[in-house]
Design a protein around this motif. Structure first.
Motif, PDB file in Angstrom:
ATOM      1  N   GLN A  29       0.862  -1.190   0.000  1.00  0.00           N
ATOM      2  CA  GLN A  29       0.000   0.000   0.000  1.00  0.00           C
ATOM      3  C   GLN A  29       0.898   1.239   0.000  1.00  0.00           C
ATOM      4  OE1 GLN A  29      -2.019  -0.978   3.634  1.00  0.00           O
ATOM      5  NE2 GLN A  29      -3.694  -2.022   2.577  1.00  0.00           N
ATOM      6  N   GLU A  31       0.826   4.250  -1.495  1.00  0.00           N
ATOM      7  CA  GLU A  31       0.281   5.593  -1.290  1.00  0.00           C
ATOM      8  C   GLU A  31       0.038   5.847   0.194  1.00  0.00           C
ATOM      9  OE1 GLU A  31      -0.737   9.435  -2.133  1.00  0.00           O
ATOM     10  OE2 GLU A  31       0.164   7.979  -3.487  1.00  0.00           O
ATOM     11  N   LYS A  32      -0.528   4.872   0.890  1.00  0.00           N
ATOM     12  CA  LYS A  32      -0.742   5.021   2.337  1.00  0.00           C
ATOM     13  C   LYS A  32       0.598   5.143   3.059  1.00  0.00           C
ATOM     14  CE  LYS A  32      -5.234   2.990   3.197  1.00  0.00           C
ATOM     15  NZ  LYS A  32      -5.943   3.846   4.094  1.00  0.00           N
ATOM     16  N   GLN A  35       1.744   8.630   2.680  1.00  0.00           N
ATOM     17  CA  GLN A  35       0.970   9.529   3.543  1.00  0.00           C
ATOM     18  C   GLN A  35       1.534   9.522   4.956  1.00  0.00           C
ATOM     19  OE1 GLN A  35      -3.028   8.049   3.010  1.00  0.00           O
ATOM     20  NE2 GLN A  35      -3.203   8.921   0.953  1.00  0.00           N
ATOM     21  N   LYS A 145      -3.254  18.052  -4.257  1.00  0.00           N
ATOM     22  CA  LYS A 145      -4.229  17.021  -3.881  1.00  0.00           C
ATOM     23  C   LYS A 145      -4.041  15.723  -4.665  1.00  0.00           C
ATOM     24  CE  LYS A 145      -7.572  20.547  -2.687  1.00  0.00           C
ATOM     25  NZ  LYS A 145      -8.730  21.284  -3.164  1.00  0.00           N
ATOM     26  N   THR A 146      -3.196  15.745  -5.670  1.00  0.00           N
ATOM     27  CA  THR A 146      -2.907  14.542  -6.449  1.00  0.00           C
ATOM     28  C   THR A 146      -2.106  13.576  -5.570  1.00  0.00           C
ATOM     29  OG1 THR A 146      -2.879  15.819  -8.489  1.00  0.00           O
ATOM     30  CG2 THR A 146      -1.760  13.698  -8.542  1.00  0.00           C
ATOM     31  N   PRO A 147      -2.361  12.276  -5.675  1.00  0.00           N
ATOM     32  CA  PRO A 147      -1.622  11.312  -4.839  1.00  0.00           C
ATOM     33  C   PRO A 147      -0.101  11.472  -4.947  1.00  0.00           C
ATOM     34  CG  PRO A 147      -3.452  10.224  -5.939  1.00  0.00           C
ATOM     35  CD  PRO A 147      -3.367  11.620  -6.504  1.00  0.00           C
ATOM     36  N   PHE A 148       0.567  11.166  -3.840  1.00  0.00           N
ATOM     37  CA  PHE A 148       2.027  11.271  -3.780  1.00  0.00           C
ATOM     38  C   PHE A 148       2.691  10.450  -4.882  1.00  0.00           C
ATOM     39  CE2 PHE A 148       1.094  12.203   0.755  1.00  0.00           C
ATOM     40  CZ  PHE A 148       1.784  13.399   0.878  1.00  0.00           C
ATOM     41  N   LYS A 150       1.689   9.474  -7.816  1.00  0.00           N
ATOM     42  CA  LYS A 150       1.510  10.058  -9.147  1.00  0.00           C
ATOM     43  C   LYS A 150       2.443  11.254  -9.328  1.00  0.00           C
ATOM     44  CE  LYS A 150      -1.054  11.302 -12.918  1.00  0.00           C
ATOM     45  NZ  LYS A 150      -0.046  11.560 -13.906  1.00  0.00           N
TER      46      LYS A 150
END
Length: 194
Positions: A29, A31-32, A35, A145-148, A150
């Motif tokens: 995971q 992206e998580k 974050q 706001k675009t995912p890290f 990406k």
């Protein structure tokens, strides 16, 4: 609460965030995981200082995640003048690292200068956009706001395909550059501390 208790509390929060990041990375995971890495970095440079100026553990998590991103074909600028990519977390109309970056582009006319703002909130300052245009470069603004993942992949792809050199003018809690440039094969990367 005395100073030592505050420092210890900040260390506990930071370590917990990095552990959570590692658990998410191991689970695939990514992206998580990023974050949580971002939360750890923000806590470390904000009011949560715990006595360290860097973290090998956090940087290792970011490096391991960076290996999950595609490796683009290396292009380089290929023009008659070298092409430098300036990476900023966020740009402002006056002062600080943005002003230094603008002045650099104004005085270094032997180079084509591009700028990428990786975490810009709001619109980019017009004086920076004009300076980049005057330097025959491109100014790209990533949506914060675009995912890290990406944004890191887009930053890596642009740099590998267009830049001869990358200069980081990023904030101290910015994780995207470490993820984008955490593998071998891209252009040389310089970290500027203004």
């Amino acid at each position: 609460m005395d100073w030592n208790e505050q420092v210890e509390g900040s260390r506990i929060v930071f370590d917990a965030c990095v552990r959570k990041a590692g658990n998410h990375r191991i689970a695939g995971q990514f992206e998580k995981a990023l974050q949580w890495c971002s939360t750890a970095a923000i806590s470390a440079v904000g009011k949560g200082w715990f006595g360290a100026l860097s973290s090998n553990v956090l940087e290792n998590e970011l490096r391991l995640i960076s290996q999950q991103l595609p490796k683009p074909v290396r292009g380089g600028a290929g023009g008659s003048r070298p092409r430098w990519l300036h990476v900023l977390s966020e740009a402002y109309a006056t002062l600080g690292h943005t002003n230094l970056c603008r002045r650099w582009m104004q005085y270094d006319t032997d180079v084509v200068h591009d700028v990428i703002l990786v975490s810009q909130r709001g619109s980019a300052p017009q004086n920076l956009i004009q300076t980049v245009k005057s330097a025959n470069g491109r100014c790209l603004v990533f949506d914060a706001k675009t995912p890290f993942l990406k944004r890191a992949a887009d930053l890596r792809a642009y740099a590998w395909q267009n830049a001869d050199v990358v200069v980081l003018h990023t904030h101290t809690d910015e994780i995207l550059a470490t993820v984008a440039f955490g593998v071998e094969g891209g252009p040389p990367v310089l970290l500027l501390n203004h």
